[in-house]
Design an enzyme around this catalytic site. Sequence first.
Site, PDB file in Angstrom:
ATOM      1  N   LYS A  29      10.508   7.967   3.296  1.00 19.82           N
ATOM      2  CA  LYS A  29       9.516   8.659   3.623  1.00 19.82           C
ATOM      3  C   LYS A  29       9.861   9.334   5.127  1.00 19.82           C
ATOM      4  O   LYS A  29      10.114  10.412   5.451  1.00 19.82           O
ATOM      5  CB  LYS A  29       8.148   7.892   4.139  1.00 19.82           C
ATOM      6  CG  LYS A  29       7.448   7.619   2.689  1.00 19.82           C
ATOM      7  CD  LYS A  29       6.437   6.554   2.935  1.00 19.82           C
ATOM      8  CE  LYS A  29       5.940   6.048   1.290  1.00 19.82           C
ATOM      9  NZ  LYS A  29       4.989   4.865   1.438  1.00 19.82           N
TER      10      LYS A  29
ATOM     11  N   GLN B 192       2.714   0.441   4.862  1.00 15.57           N
ATOM     12  CA  GLN B 192       3.553   0.071   3.678  1.00 15.57           C
ATOM     13  C   GLN B 192       2.870  -1.173   2.823  1.00 15.57           C
ATOM     14  O   GLN B 192       2.735  -2.297   3.408  1.00 15.57           O
ATOM     15  CB  GLN B 192       4.780  -0.007   3.785  1.00 15.57           C
ATOM     16  CG  GLN B 192       5.798  -0.010   2.609  1.00 15.57           C
ATOM     17  CD  GLN B 192       5.528   1.451   1.743  1.00 15.57           C
ATOM     18  OE1 GLN B 192       5.623   2.423   2.158  1.00 15.57           O
ATOM     19  NE2 GLN B 192       5.359   1.034   0.419  1.00 15.57           N
TER      20      GLN B 192
ATOM     21  N   ASP C 248      -2.883   8.248   3.771  1.00 16.58           N
ATOM     22  CA  ASP C 248      -2.566   7.579   2.559  1.00 16.58           C
ATOM     23  C   ASP C 248      -3.788   7.824   1.601  1.00 16.58           C
ATOM     24  O   ASP C 248      -3.635   8.036   0.394  1.00 16.58           O
ATOM     25  CB  ASP C 248      -2.463   6.247   2.411  1.00 16.58           C
ATOM     26  CG  ASP C 248      -0.980   5.928   2.413  1.00 16.58           C
ATOM     27  OD1 ASP C 248      -0.372   6.550   1.791  1.00 16.58           O
ATOM     28  OD2 ASP C 248      -0.530   4.752   2.733  1.00 16.58           O
TER      29      ASP C 248
END
Length: 308
Positions: A75, A120, A143
Amino acid sequence: MKAFKRAESNGFMIPDLTLDCAYFENTKCKILDGKKLSNNFVQQSQTLINGRKIPCLAVILIGNDPASKVYVNNKIKIFKEAGFLSKSYILNEDEYSEQKIINLIESLNNDENINGILVQLPLPKKFNSTNILNSILPSKDVDGFLAHNMGSLATGEFNSAVACTPFGVMVLLHAYGIQLSGKNAVVIGRSNIVGKPMGLLLLSDDATVTFAHSKTKNLKEICQSAEIIIAAAGQPEMITSDYVSNSAIVVDVGIHRKIDGKLCGDVHPSVKEKASALTPVPGGVGPMTIAMLLLNTALSAWDLSNKK
Ligand code: NDP
């Protein structure tokens, strides 16, 4: 695509890859190339950034999960390529209590230079991921996991971040000209981060959606009647060619590392003998997930309607 309107009004577009597609060797099955499309979004981001605020993502990684480290590094790499900023917080799980992580997230919520916050997953077992995720400001939840953002998707308002993996699948289907209206689609999996938002997105573009899960009976027969199959069960190579009707479109969300070190998905390689289009693993849904994280972070920085 309804979910893409906010991105469109901020200058992003879905390229047309219909004439630019490759096929799996010795088959008539199109490769839905997520890597190629993801690169296109990196290029669009590089161009659109001109004269605008440089978006910045804060990435929080807790613990030592090797797969999570790889995902976080990928990422950060893509953000750099796009000319975006990222800040990493690599936290030792023994030194951080849940409250200390929430305090960090709150300070990032209040930092005007941070546009997106990503925690994460999965978190080490001692943490309650719902408590931690719920402390992220909805406008910085790039997200798209929070109830606020899931609600915007469920009601069809689409005025905030859409969950990256299913959003990426939708953009991929559109780039390859796959019509969804009236199509029978089966989504295998009903998690909050993949299956549920995936089904809602397909529904918002007028597909007829069936959700399947671990208690579903006759999964094979249900899949055989589907024109589109989204495999997100987290079961290596479980969707074999006998699940798939001739010329079905199959999207493989799964990602698993086999004993020999190679990656595989939820879909067995034999499916490409029957399907008309399939996403490869790697190189399909994975890169699109990161591309949509980039897009959501850009929208968090640039889209004024997001600043509620
Ligand atoms: P979860 O484990 O949270 O959910 C799996 C879902 O599949 C559940 O709803 C479960 O049903 C269902 N399921 C499990 N086994 C079966 C079965 N035999 N038949 C039918 N349904 C079944 O996984 P996620 O949704 O988080 O992820 C799914 C897959 O996608 C994983 O392989 C993951 O690694 C991958 N992934 C890939 C990403 C990418 O960027 N490529 C991003 C995110 C995930 P029930 O609800 O009844 O338990």
